[in-house]
Motif scaffolding. Structure first.
Motif, PDB file in Angstrom:
ATOM      1  N   ASP A  98      -0.963  -2.802  -4.070  1.00 34.05           N
ATOM      2  CA  ASP A  98      -0.806  -4.250  -3.913  1.00 34.05           C
ATOM      3  C   ASP A  98      -0.946  -5.016  -5.231  1.00 34.05           C
ATOM      4  OD1 ASP A  98      -0.551  -3.760  -1.167  1.00 34.05           O
ATOM      5  OD2 ASP A  98      -2.724  -3.774  -0.931  1.00 34.05           O
ATOM      6  N   PRO A 137      -8.774  -7.167  -8.346  1.00 36.46           N
ATOM      7  CA  PRO A 137      -7.679  -7.975  -7.802  1.00 36.46           C
ATOM      8  C   PRO A 137      -7.675  -9.380  -8.409  1.00 36.46           C
ATOM      9  CG  PRO A 137      -9.446  -7.772  -6.193  1.00 36.46           C
ATOM     10  CD  PRO A 137      -9.797  -6.854  -7.320  1.00 36.46           C
ATOM     11  N   HIS A 144      -6.472  -6.511  -1.425  1.00 32.94           N
ATOM     12  CA  HIS A 144      -5.712  -5.362  -1.914  1.00 32.94           C
ATOM     13  C   HIS A 144      -6.236  -4.119  -1.213  1.00 32.94           C
ATOM     14  CE1 HIS A 144      -4.061  -7.010  -5.946  1.00 32.94           C
ATOM     15  NE2 HIS A 144      -4.477  -8.045  -5.226  1.00 32.94           N
TER      16      HIS A 144
END
Length: 212
Positions: A98, A137, A144
């Motif tokens: 992600d 993140p 994520h």
């Protein structure tokens, strides 16, 4: 009397075996379901592993099939364990599909940890290809997924990957554990687990460590 005792012992062994099998089967079914429910399959791997990987952090938290942890809690190298053969070699990976966000994963995957030629389940004796980097993140990018996977190697391997330290983020993005596994003929992962995390106050500290 001796025959009766022998029969009772055999029944007890059989019962314990069935209990262990049920626990194992439950772990197999839950990891497959959680990987599919959270789109780890197909975003990271085409097929879910059969076994659940145990991942415990020095902070005291454990990875539990998509539970939410904080970057602060996962900043240090975890202890990872699985059912391993002492004679075999394994590869362990931790990767984030992600990056920079689940909505726009243009850097998929950013890999956080990669260790090959692990004898049995002794991760510290393996060959570190990419040193452990905790979750970082970016702010405002939501949760994520951080995916751990273990592969059983066909034997001891010679890896031609660059050795990456934990002081730089270079060469970690645009990784694919599925392509890595294909390159080294690792087959499907045998064990896995994952957690989710979003930005907290530790992330800027991590970025400084990485020279960002």
């Amino acid at each position: 009397m001796a025959v009766f005792l022998k029969f009772a012992i055999l029944l007890l062994i059989a019962d314990n075996t069935m209990v262990n099998f049920r626990v194992f089967a439950r772990a197999m079914s839950t990891v497959a379901k959680s990987f599919e429910a959270n789109a780890v399959v197909p975003d990271v791997v085409p097929k879910a592993p059969a076994a659940l990987l145990a991942v415990k952090y020095p902070s005291g938290v454990e990875v539990k099939e998509g539970n939410e942890l904080t970057p602060t809690q996962v900043k240090d190298v975890p202890t990872v364990s699985w059912e391993a053969s002492a004679e075999a070699f394994y590869t362990l990976a931790m990767t984030d599909p992600d990056a920079p966000s689940r909505v726009e994963p243009k850097f998929r995957e950013w890999h956080h940890w990669l260790v090959g030629n692990i004898p049995g389940a002794n991760v510290s004796s393996g060959e570190t290809l990419s040193a452990y980097v905790g979750s970082g993140p970016p702010e405002g990018t939501g949760l994520h997924r951080y995916v751990f996977l273990v592969y059983k190697q066909p034997g001891k391997l010679t890896f031609d990957e660059p050795r990456l330290p934990n002081t730089s983020g270079d060469k970690r993005a645009m990784f694919s554990i599925a392509k890595f596994a294909e390159k080294y003929k690792l087959g499907d992962p045998i064990a896995g687990n994952f957690y989710q995390a979003q930005y907290d106050d530790y992330v800027p500290i991590l970025y400084k460590q990485l020279g960002a």
